[in-house]
Write an enzyme that holds these catalytic residues in place. Sequence first.
Site, short mmCIF file in Angstrom:
data_model
loop_
_atom_site.label_atom_id
_atom_site.label_comp_id
_atom_site.label_asym_id
_atom_site.label_seq_id
_atom_site.Cartn_x
_atom_site.Cartn_y
_atom_site.Cartn_z
CG ASN C 22 -1.70 1.22 1.17
OD1 ASN C 22 -1.49 2.33 1.26
ND2 ASN C 22 -3.10 0.91 0.98
CB SER C 45 -6.14 1.80 -4.36
OG SER C 45 -6.53 3.31 -4.13
CD GLU C 46 -5.61 3.66 1.39
OE1 GLU C 46 -4.89 3.27 0.64
OE2 GLU C 46 -5.61 5.04 1.99
CG ASN C 47 -10.05 3.97 -3.70
OD1 ASN C 47 -8.74 3.59 -3.69
ND2 ASN C 47 -10.42 4.80 -4.71
N GLY C 48 -10.47 0.27 -2.70
CA GLY C 48 -10.92 -0.79 -3.05
C GLY C 48 -10.42 -1.35 -4.48
#
Lengths: 231, 231, 220, 220
Positions: C22, C45-48
């Site tokens: 990440n 990407s931590e939004n998906g």
Amino acid sequence: MINKEVRDAEDAIRDITDGSVLLLGGFGLCGIPEAGIQALVRKNLKGLTCISNNAGVDDFGVGLLLKKRMIKKLIASYVGENKEFEDQYRAGELELELIPQGTLAERIRAGGAGIPAFFTPAGIGSELAEGKEIREFDGRLYLLERWIKADFALVKAWKGDTAGNLIYKGTARNFNPLMAAAGKITIAEVEQLVPAGELDPNQIHTPGIYVQRIFQGAGYEKRIENITVSP
Amino acid sequence: MINKEVRDAEDAIRDITDGSVLLLGGFGLCGIPEAGIQALVRKNLKGLTCISNNAGVDDFGVGLLLKKRMIKKLIASYVGENKEFEDQYRAGELELELIPQGTLAERIRAGGAGIPAFFTPAGIGSELAEGKEIREFDGRLYLLERWIKADFALVKAWKGDTAGNLIYKGTARNFNPLMAAAGKITIAEVEQLVPAGELDPNQIHTPGIYVQRIFQGAGYEKRIENITVSP
Amino acid sequence: MLSKEQIARRIAREIKDGQYINLGIGIPTLVANYIPDHLQVVLQSENGLLGIGPYPQSSDINPDLVNAGKETISMVKGSSLFDSADAFAMIRGGHIDMAILGALEVSENGDISNWKITSGLIKGVGGALDLVASDAKLLVAMLHCHKDGSSKLLKQCKFPVTGVRCVHKIFTDLGVFSILPEGGFKLLERAPGVDPDEIRNKTEGRLVIKGEIPEMTGFQ
Amino acid sequence: MLSKEQIARRIAREIKDGQYINLGIGIPTLVANYIPDHLQVVLQSENGLLGIGPYPQSSDINPDLVNAGKETISMVKGSSLFDSADAFAMIRGGHIDMAILGALEVSENGDISNWKITSGLIKGVGGALDLVASDAKLLVAMLHCHKDGSSKLLKQCKFPVTGVRCVHKIFTDLGVFSILPEGGFKLLERAPGVDPDEIRNKTEGRLVIKGEIPEMTGFQ
């Protein structure tokens, strides 16, 4: 199947009132319920509690609700790009609760899934842990976090059917499926609404059980916050 | 992308040893890792702890491991259709832990998601609540339940790619995605293995990050427990 | 002294084959440009999204495909999309091997402050708290000093702390540092042309320099 | 006295438009055959399906499509498939409106015992614990007595309890009963040809009969 179709955004938000608690899908301006937000702006409600990962920008998304001073309390993980927010917050006109993004997502997921509380490592050692129960499991510290639910959830999907089944597209999925499950009344707006039976049951992201009302929006702007291209 | 492809089931289970803790996907005989189970049978291990919703039938699925007395402890929600299980259990040769199906699913989900413990209403008032912490939230009682993780997870999907992405089919999905995320080493067997890039990223049920090894199985029997037809 | 791009290039050398990584906003995002082609790594990407690709060609911009910095991106082959709960389940559950984050400050015992703060107001906590609390190896990329010349490598963080005892290594324009178990920044490498005295002057926290410190290579 | 099919037919009249319903194994499964066509209802299978259809034609049998009783089934239009965690999130989260379950016993305060038990050994707890602990309105379908003639409507359950104070109504071959807030089975309807005395004789728990009890209609 149960037909969830309503006429339009106005019809869908008909019973949202002053003081309602709302979950609003999207990440930044990506995957936000544009039509629902615009209908809320036209209705000009007061005292809303809004749970949204971000606060939009000054002239789009949740920022439009801020600008009209419709929001009493905002629960979010990041409110960077919004001057209106900052002014109201500094003037003491707006309450803010900041929640780590993963904890926000999991708390909303818990609300939909009937889990009243769970333990998470995020926030240990930070000021966000103040006043929260801390417990050790297997030699590591965790915070107790509660579920989040709301009177209404406004979510945006790519395709949907009249039974309320939803398919999202790209990273516009983000918080939408979690919020759909955590709203007492969930209002879904979609770019394409098709009759029940046209979507592949194996590809549904949000089963229709979570959606009480669905309509096809029009004229989606889909504003991009940061356009970045390869040379 | 990271290539997760291995030769076959033998190669995939190479480091499963006597005493390993295994998660085994499937509901009844639907969606079980047939090839992996057969490879385990051939390896004839001892003292396994198996976490599986069911115990298979006497001559198929997890029942094959029971028959060869490879299992020391079984963690399941329902072990009805298996005489071999009953005999070994009554003889004191097998430990059994019964967990409500929803709690089993959520505990495995928690294991994959890094949630060490959560509260659930299932089991309140029953003997399964004995010795467990009970707490009231919003006027209702809940039990504290811990995560479940395992050394290995054996899951079965319909399609997969070399990056470990999985798509399940029908109700053969069941426990497989949860278990895939909760195994330290997750071994996926698929009916069709394709190169990375051939599956639609929007339709992936299990992202490849959860899968350490993948192979294409052959000759799936897909035995049906109860064939029921309309007249 | 390294430029931001050079800090990113140096960090890229820490990446190992088979890692899920990440990348935070700022210098960490630049790291993606320097990952050697022969390594199989996947960016989250931590939004998906797993499998971030380069920025798109201007003809391929897709408003439904952005990274955690809300920038338009592309996907590589073998990508997968998921919701925010699943994205953080991956992080919290220990499935992400490495996180590379920017920071406002790091303390000598490995605490990190990296919240976006504007004139005293915390503007967001974002996804960093989950990353710093996870099992991901945490690398920090930042300039060694604030604009006013004050050090970002401190005895104790002055800004609110995002995570405690979580930083593994720090990469600045002046050098590379690890955190000692007993506390303290251990200098591992110097940037080209930077001598240990300069680093000592610009490091407020306890700095440990043992023996000859190699100068980074490959930046000539 | 009602047959199992007739119990199922009677229960089907409890179903309201727009409900999401979970049907247990046994008599409850039969209820699906009697849901009036004009009602929009959706049946859930807790192994991962919303929208159970009839049993398939023999040419359409699909081993990858079974219900919670491991029987081959079909899907109706507008169905959706999901994993077991999501299936029980729906139940636990209060999204299922009604659950119709079989039972071994019900007590007069609404406790239910419905675990599969073979010669003293609990063979499974399955999904019932989550259903009885949820907000779903719980209807019980069972024969009034065990094969040995002993009552299944008891003061207290003798078998291990699955859930406490959770049963809303009970449908047996002899009648329909609600659970009174202060405890007790309130007789609401008699099966055709069954008189209240017979029901009284076959009910071990406190039975409340107030006024004239109507005989069920529509079973001639």
